[in-house]
Design an enzyme around this catalytic site. Structure first.
Site, PDB file in Angstrom:
ATOM      1  N   TYR A   1       0.856  -1.194   0.000  1.00 19.26           N
ATOM      2  CA  TYR A   1       0.000   0.000   0.000  1.00 19.26           C
ATOM      3  C   TYR A   1       0.899   1.253   0.000  1.00 19.26           C
ATOM      4  CZ  TYR A   1      -3.321   3.399   1.827  1.00 19.26           C
ATOM      5  OH  TYR A   1      -4.100   4.503   2.013  1.00 19.26           O
TER       6      TYR A   1
ATOM      7  N   ASP B   1      -0.389  -7.732   6.362  1.00 20.93           N
ATOM      8  CA  ASP B   1      -1.473  -6.766   6.140  1.00 20.93           C
ATOM      9  C   ASP B   1      -2.574  -7.532   5.408  1.00 20.93           C
ATOM     10  OD1 ASP B   1      -3.241  -4.834   5.161  1.00 20.93           O
ATOM     11  OD2 ASP B   1      -1.673  -3.347   4.842  1.00 20.93           O
TER      12      ASP B   1
ATOM     13  N   LYS C   1     -11.701  -0.303   5.374  1.00 22.68           N
ATOM     14  CA  LYS C   1     -12.126  -0.960   4.146  1.00 22.68           C
ATOM     15  C   LYS C   1     -13.258  -1.956   4.452  1.00 22.68           C
ATOM     16  CE  LYS C   1      -8.729   1.599   2.887  1.00 22.68           C
ATOM     17  NZ  LYS C   1      -7.358   1.137   2.774  1.00 22.68           N
TER      18      LYS C   1
HETATM   19  C1  LIG Z   1      -6.076   1.654   3.154  1.00 17.30           C
HETATM   20  C2  LIG Z   1      -4.972   0.706   3.441  1.00 17.30           C
HETATM   21  C3  LIG Z   1      -4.054   0.942   4.474  1.00 17.30           C
HETATM   22  C4  LIG Z   1      -4.100   2.214   5.296  1.00 17.30           C
HETATM   23  O1  LIG Z   1      -5.233   2.291   6.088  1.00 17.30           O
HETATM   24  P1  LIG Z   1      -5.965   3.665   6.530  1.00 17.30           P
HETATM   25  O2  LIG Z   1      -7.129   3.185   7.297  1.00 17.30           O
HETATM   26  O3  LIG Z   1      -6.308   4.404   5.271  1.00 17.30           O
HETATM   27  O4  LIG Z   1      -4.976   4.435   7.354  1.00 17.30           O
HETATM   28  C5  LIG Z   1      -3.092  -0.011   4.718  1.00 17.30           C
HETATM   29  N1  LIG Z   1      -3.012  -1.141   3.971  1.00 17.30           N
HETATM   30  C6  LIG Z   1      -3.863  -1.393   2.967  1.00 17.30           C
HETATM   31  C7  LIG Z   1      -3.727  -2.652   2.192  1.00 17.30           C
HETATM   32  C8  LIG Z   1      -4.868  -0.487   2.659  1.00 17.30           C
HETATM   33  O5  LIG Z   1      -5.710  -0.742   1.649  1.00 17.30           O
END
Ligand SMILES: *Cc1c(COP(=O)(O)O)cnc(C)c1O
Length: 377
Positions: free
Chosen positions: A98, A170, A195
């Site tokens: 990301y 992640d 998300k």
């Molecule tokens: C959006 C996202 C992040 C960061 O998260 P936020 O809630 O926007 O701070 C980290 N990793 C992935 C894979 C993401 O899609």
């Protein structure tokens, strides 16, 4: 307990005090002490809050870990996990992580003496070659964003364990419903709960689950010291989101596969990247480590201009950053989510100007396909 039941009955069900079926929002900063230092479990909401605690118990349960932690954003979660390390430590990461993760490592945390190497973690030999004497962890994102490259979590975790390194995953794109990295040997799993877990484009949040009491103690120390905690209202929204995560992901999986197959045979579309397509090199691995292929598709329409035209004509795909919501979203990574990655680096990775990324929602798939078909003509 099966996955959908666990999302509803895991953690702490309802409220002990009143019998409320939905965990109340404890909008409170401090707690009465019965005598000096004699608390009833809570002393100050940075340290712990009952609503946040209920969410933390639930996410720990649905990720099959030891303890959960809720943060004010996905980036706060990632940064807090990184603060478990010390100046001089080295971490190996997936190369197309990301954009925000790449930025915080290379522009913020590097200033505190943490060192990072980005490699294709889908290639175990590349991971092995990147490990140095001061390496402490391997941080993987699978599948990646927006190229949907797949890393073998079990293989990386096994290698990491043999070298005494932590494996951090992640898991934002897969959600705890489709993939459980701790079951595959990972030590720490984290989410941008903004998300799929939130799921309704109404909350920014991050979650972390660790698999041992020692890691839990270390991360709670960072969470309480640094203080990037999630508030009670947002914690409640995430619990609400988790209850329907299972059915939302079932619908998302099914809609997305149909759309990927449609785009794959469309004459106006070049490369279509979706792990559920036969043509995807990571398909078999995804089938082994996850229970679905998720809701993200990237496809090449040829140029920045064509991407702009497509977006202008679509009715149901909202042009927006982010992903994983009930409504379908569309973005152009090179100009949006990945704009913070230098242009040469984007070229190396294959994030071309005509690459469009869609996050498929849970609308009727026939409407989504008709919308794409009209806009592509
Ligand atoms: C959006 C996202 C992040 C960061 O998260 P936020 O809630 O926007 O701070 C980290 N990793 C992935 C894979 C993401 O899609």
């Amino acid at each position: 307990m099966r996955a959908k039941t666990r999302l509803i009955h895991g953690g702490i069900f309802g409220d002990e005090t009143t019998g409320a079926v939905s965990t109340p929002i404890y909008q409170v900063s401090t707690y009465k002490q019965d005598a000096v230092g004699k608390f009833r479990g809570y002393e100050y909401s940075r340290t712990g809050n009952p609503t946040r605690h209920a969410l933390e118990e639930l996410i720990a349960d649905v990720e099959y870990g030891h303890a959960g932690f809720a943060f004010s954003s996905g980036m706060a979660a990632i940064s807090s996990v990184m603060m478990m390390f010390s100046s001089g430590d080295h971490i190996v990461l997936t190369d197309d992580v990301y954009g925000g993760t790449y930025r915080v490592m290379n522009k913020v945390l590097n200033r505190f003496g943490l060192e990072f190497t980005f490699v294709d973690t889908g290639d175990l030999a590349a991971v092995e070659a990147a490990v140095q004497e001061n390496t402490k962890a391997i941080f993987i994102e699978t599948p990646t964003n927006p190229l949907l490259k797949v890393t073998d979590i079990e293989a990386v975790a096994k290698f990491a364990k043999s070298k005494g390194l932590l494996t951090i995953v992640d898991n934002t794109f897969m959600t705890p419903y489709l993939q459980n990295p701790i079951k595959l040997g990972a030590d720490i799993v984290l989410h941008s709960a903004t998300k799929y877990i939130g799921g309704h484009s109404d909350v920014v949040a991050g979650l972390v689950v660790v698999n041992t009491p020692q890691l839990a103690e270390e991360l709670h120390f960072v969470q309480n010291s640094v203080g990037a905690v999630l508030g009670p209202q947002d914690s409640w929204l995430l619990m609400r989101g988790l209850k329907t995560l299972g059915i939302r992901m079932e619908e998302t999986n099914s809609n997305t596969l149909k759309i990927a197959q449609f785009l794959d045979q469309h004459e106006k579309v070049g490369l279509v990247i979706y792990p559920g397509l036969e043509s995807h090199v990571g398909r078999e691995l995804m089938q082994k480590q996850a229970t679905g292929f998720g809701g993200m598709i990237s496809f090449d329409v040829g140029s920045r201009e064509k991407a702009g035209e497509l977006i202008a004509k679509l009715k149901y795909f909202t042009l927006a950053e982010s992903l994983g919501a009930v409504e379908s979203l569309i973005s152009v990574p090179a100009q949006m989510t990945h704009a913070s990655i230098p242009v040469e680096r984007r070229g190396e990775l294959g994030i071309v100007d005509g690459l469009v990324r869609i996050s498929v929602g849970i609308e009727d798939v026939e409407d989504l396909i008709e919308d794409l078909d009209n806009a592509l003509q």
